[in-house]
Write an enzyme that holds these catalytic residues in place. Structure first.
Site, PDB file in Angstrom:
ATOM      1  N   CYS A   1      -1.235  -9.471  -7.952  1.00  0.00           N
ATOM      2  CA  CYS A   1      -1.953  -8.191  -7.931  1.00  0.00           C
ATOM      3  C   CYS A   1      -3.414  -8.343  -8.316  1.00  0.00           C
ATOM      4  O   CYS A   1      -4.225  -7.492  -7.989  1.00  0.00           O
ATOM      5  CB  CYS A   1      -1.262  -7.169  -8.831  1.00  0.00           C
TER       6      CYS A   1
ATOM      7  N   SER B   1       0.862  -1.178   0.000  1.00  0.00           N
ATOM      8  CA  SER B   1       0.000   0.000   0.000  1.00  0.00           C
ATOM      9  C   SER B   1       0.897   1.225   0.000  1.00  0.00           C
ATOM     10  O   SER B   1       2.101   1.106   0.166  1.00  0.00           O
ATOM     11  CB  SER B   1      -0.907   0.005   1.228  1.00  0.00           C
TER      12      SER B   1
ATOM     13  N   ARG C   1      -0.355  -3.899  -6.807  1.00  0.00           N
ATOM     14  CA  ARG C   1      -1.548  -4.547  -6.256  1.00  0.00           C
ATOM     15  C   ARG C   1      -2.786  -3.826  -6.765  1.00  0.00           C
ATOM     16  O   ARG C   1      -2.779  -2.590  -6.898  1.00  0.00           O
ATOM     17  CB  ARG C   1      -1.522  -4.488  -4.718  1.00  0.00           C
TER      18      ARG C   1
ATOM     19  N   THR D   1      -7.190   1.329   4.928  1.00  0.00           N
ATOM     20  CA  THR D   1      -6.742   0.511   6.061  1.00  0.00           C
ATOM     21  C   THR D   1      -7.607   0.746   7.293  1.00  0.00           C
ATOM     22  O   THR D   1      -7.988  -0.197   7.994  1.00  0.00           O
ATOM     23  CB  THR D   1      -5.268   0.798   6.385  1.00  0.00           C
TER      24      THR D   1
ATOM     25  N   CYS E   1       4.433 -13.823 -11.179  1.00  0.00           N
ATOM     26  CA  CYS E   1       3.197 -13.207 -10.680  1.00  0.00           C
ATOM     27  C   CYS E   1       3.391 -12.597  -9.293  1.00  0.00           C
ATOM     28  O   CYS E   1       3.850 -13.265  -8.362  1.00  0.00           O
ATOM     29  CB  CYS E   1       2.084 -14.252 -10.653  1.00  0.00           C
TER      30      CYS E   1
ATOM     31  N   CYS F   1      -0.501  -6.301 -17.225  1.00  0.00           N
ATOM     32  CA  CYS F   1       0.174  -7.036 -16.155  1.00  0.00           C
ATOM     33  C   CYS F   1       1.440  -6.298 -15.739  1.00  0.00           C
ATOM     34  O   CYS F   1       2.273  -5.971 -16.582  1.00  0.00           O
ATOM     35  CB  CYS F   1       0.532  -8.442 -16.625  1.00  0.00           C
TER      36      CYS F   1
ATOM     37  N   CYS G   1      -5.006  -9.105 -13.874  1.00  0.00           N
ATOM     38  CA  CYS G   1      -5.391  -9.882 -15.055  1.00  0.00           C
ATOM     39  C   CYS G   1      -6.802 -10.427 -14.919  1.00  0.00           C
ATOM     40  O   CYS G   1      -7.594 -10.396 -15.867  1.00  0.00           O
ATOM     41  CB  CYS G   1      -4.392 -11.007 -15.307  1.00  0.00           C
TER      42      CYS G   1
END
Length: 624
Positions: free
Chosen positions: A596, A122, A371, A407, A593, A568, A599
């Site tokens: 995140c 984050s 992310r 959060t 990968c 991606c 895709c």
């Protein structure tokens, strides 16, 4: 990947391809395309990409005959899926209540990352309201909130200039009283607090399946099997996952959780809400020249390099952790329309802006990650409870988009879930129509809390950007209806539908020319992924599964010029020539990968289904 030759096996294939030419060059729906393809092209052999058992059931595979498939089962009062801020807050609050009332309560939490916090990414600028409530003495306990915000800067960027924008009191971008944090470190600290209270934490165990009682209520989850080869066959070391049963299961997987997707369908949880809309956030951490370091400074910008109709913005935060560190990133709304757009390359280009580059010059990059995040707000929140379980945190999506914060709302949702669950699980005379307890009181408590009030006030800001003036129209709307009326307008704006359906055909769009990275401020994709610490067991079926292996080439490449190789942020998807030299095939580099979920969200054919790899695989973020 070990992929067989993909060649035309029948003369009918030529007629099939001609019949589908129109479908490939027009913007047809994924459902219509799949139907046409299956009817017309049953005789065409496509290179096999997907070997995962969720697509190719093991019951029909002779290689699995005689393999022991029984799973060990364990029982808890509450099982929590996901070791993020929401899941850990729920676990902590449950054990606080149990300890206060001297009641036995077994709480188990499973997390797919090898360590708590290793998959957390984050910005992050943390509003401490929920933390103050959950752990009032967090300062004495050594919570890693080391950087109070001291300076707020907001800008509109053009290609070469910066237009400063005053941050008026009351606007959601005000950060006075907040802290710049490395959220992974904060989550790891929350895990330590949970363990002290008696929560059982199981990092490295990926929940892969929702289990149901005979009456249809949730029974718990199963962790994934290990020891499956890339071709889908069992290895000698194959081990079945284990089952975790509970009276109530809390799903806090984070944005676009793969189990939550199953629950949405099973219980029709999205029946009365709008589709969720998302963004991708890309982030780097840099060590900069100490002379340029301004601890506590928060910078946000909108505008360049994105055009006015592409939602997004940037952040640059100066940390105060003993070293001259900055966290910086770009967020791009996944409802963009141009298939040639690359969020990663937009991020690299942004760093060269005259307002940004001077901070980075002479420094060096030490971390990278990405992310997806929820942007749908109040309109997109699904039904939150169902027999045997409930949804918390970024799984259903409580992010306050104009604040760029989720959060504090995620933590509060976990705490409210814990309080309502505890009352029901420990009641001696509880009556339940189903084997798995239903806790509708959680949704009621959430709607009565400040979380709902906060999200209601900003509900129209994100969809207000869908206008002819785009970014600028949205900013005007925010200034009038939020700053003056505090979101009390009597209407609620709608989003534009699924992000996956927003892409235009490539023939209707202009390719974007991106500058080459200079290796000093901007970088290539693979060297960036290397900084994420990403690693997966190589000999396992790719966890990026395709419902139909033929769709990427026949639709995504033909109509949209293969957008997955651009959206991606980790270089997972590549179109490469067939070994025969006749045509292209999709290659999936699953080991790259970073989890995140972009895709799964943005694929225009909705053909990609992200499932969990073996537990412990994925990025190894250190305080991202």
């Amino acid at each position: 990947l070990s992929i067989p030759e993909g060649t035309v096996t029948c003369p009918l294939a030529h007629r099939c391809l001609r019949a589908l030419k129109t479908a490939q060059t027009e913007h047809v729906s994924p459902q219509l395309y799949t139907t046409l393809h299956r009817r017309a092209c049953s005789s065409v052999s496509t290179p096999r990409i997907t070997t995962h058992y969720t697509i190719h059931p093991r019951e029909k595979d002779p290689r699995w005959e005689g393999i022991e498939m029984e799973r060990f089962a364990d029982e808890a009062d509450v099982v929590i899926v996901g070791g993020g801020p929401a899941g850990l807050s729920a676990a902590i609050r449950l054990k606080q209540l149990a300890n206060e009332q001297e009641k036995e309560l077994r709480v188990c939490l499973v997390e797919k990352a090898s360590q708590i916090g290793a998959h957390t990414l984050s910005g992050a600028c943390l509003e401490p309201s929920s933390l103050n409530e959950l752990i009032p003495d967090w300062k004495e306990r050594g919570a890693p909130l080391n950087t109070p915000v001291t300076e707020d800067v907001f800008s509109i960027l053009t290609e070469k200039y910066r237009i400063p924008v005053p941050i008026l009191p009351g606007l959601p971008m005000v950060n006075h009283g907040n802290y710049i944090v490395r959220l992974g470190n904060f989550v790891r600290w929350l895990g330590e607090q949970a363990e002290e209270l008696g929560v059982e934490l199981y990092p490295g165990y990926a929940a892969s399946e929702v289990l149901f009682h005979e009456d249809g209520s949730v029974k718990g989850v199963a962790t994934n099997d290990v020891g499956i080869a890339k071709d889908g066959s069992p290895k000698d070391v194959f081990e079945r996952g284990m089952e975790l049963h509970a009276k109530v299961t809390i799903f806090g997987e984070g944005c676009h959780g793969h189990l939550a997707k199953q629950l949405y369908k099973h219980f029709n949880l999205r029946e009365n809400c709008e589709p969720q809309t998302y963004a991708i956030g890309l982030k780097e951490v840099w060590m900069i020249d100490e002379k340029k370091w301004r601890p506590g400074r928060v910078e946000h910008s909108v505008g360049w390099p994105l055009n006015r109709n592409t939602y997004g913005g940037s952040f640059l935060y100066h940390l105060n952790e003993g070293e001259p560190l900055v966290a910086l990133g770009l967020v791009v709304g996944l409802d963009y329309t141009n298939p040639y757009l690359s969020p990663f390359r937009e991020f690299q280009r942004w760093k060269h802006h005259p307002f940004v580059a001077p901070t980075l010059e002479g420094g060096h990059r030490i971390a990278y990650g990405a992310r997806a995040l929820n942007e749908g707000g109040l309109q997109s929140i699904p039904k939150l409870t169902f027999p045997g379980g409930l949804l918390i945190g970024c799984s259903p999506g409580f992010m306050n988009v104009p604040k760029i914060k989720g959060t504090h709302t995620a933590m509060k949702s976990g705490m409210l879930a814990a309080e309502t669950i505890f009352a029901k699980v420990t009641a001696e005379d509880v009556e339940s129509e189903t084997a798995g307890l239903h806790v509708p009181e959680y949704a009621e408590a959430l709607k009565s809390s400040w979380v709902w009030k906060e999200l209601h006030a900003v509900r129209n800001i994100r969809p207000s950007f869908h206008n002819y003036f785009g970014l600028y129209g949205g900013m005007i709307y925010t200034g009038i209806f939020y700053w003056i009326f505090r979101g009390k307008e009597p209407w609620t704006l709608k989003h534009c539908g699924l992000d996956a359906h927003q892409l235009k055909p490539a023939k209707d769009c202009t390719p974007i020319e991106y500058p080459k990275p200079d290796g000093k401020i901007s970088f290539d994709l693979l060297s960036s992924v290397a900084l994420s610490g990403t690693n997966h067991e190589g000999d396992q079926p790719p966890h990026l599964t395709l419902k139909d292996d033929s769709v990427p080439v026949n639709r995504n490449l033909a109509v949209f010029d293969g957008p997955e190789q651009r959206f991606c942020p980790a270089g997972v998807y590549e179109y490469v020539p067939l070994e025969s030299g006749d045509g292209m095939r999709l290659q999936i580099n699953a080991q790259n990968c970073v989890h995140c979920k972009t895709c799964d969200i943005k694929d225009p054919s909705q053909n990609i289904n992200w499932v969990v790899p073996e537990g412990g695989g994925g990025p190894a973020y250190n305080g991202m």
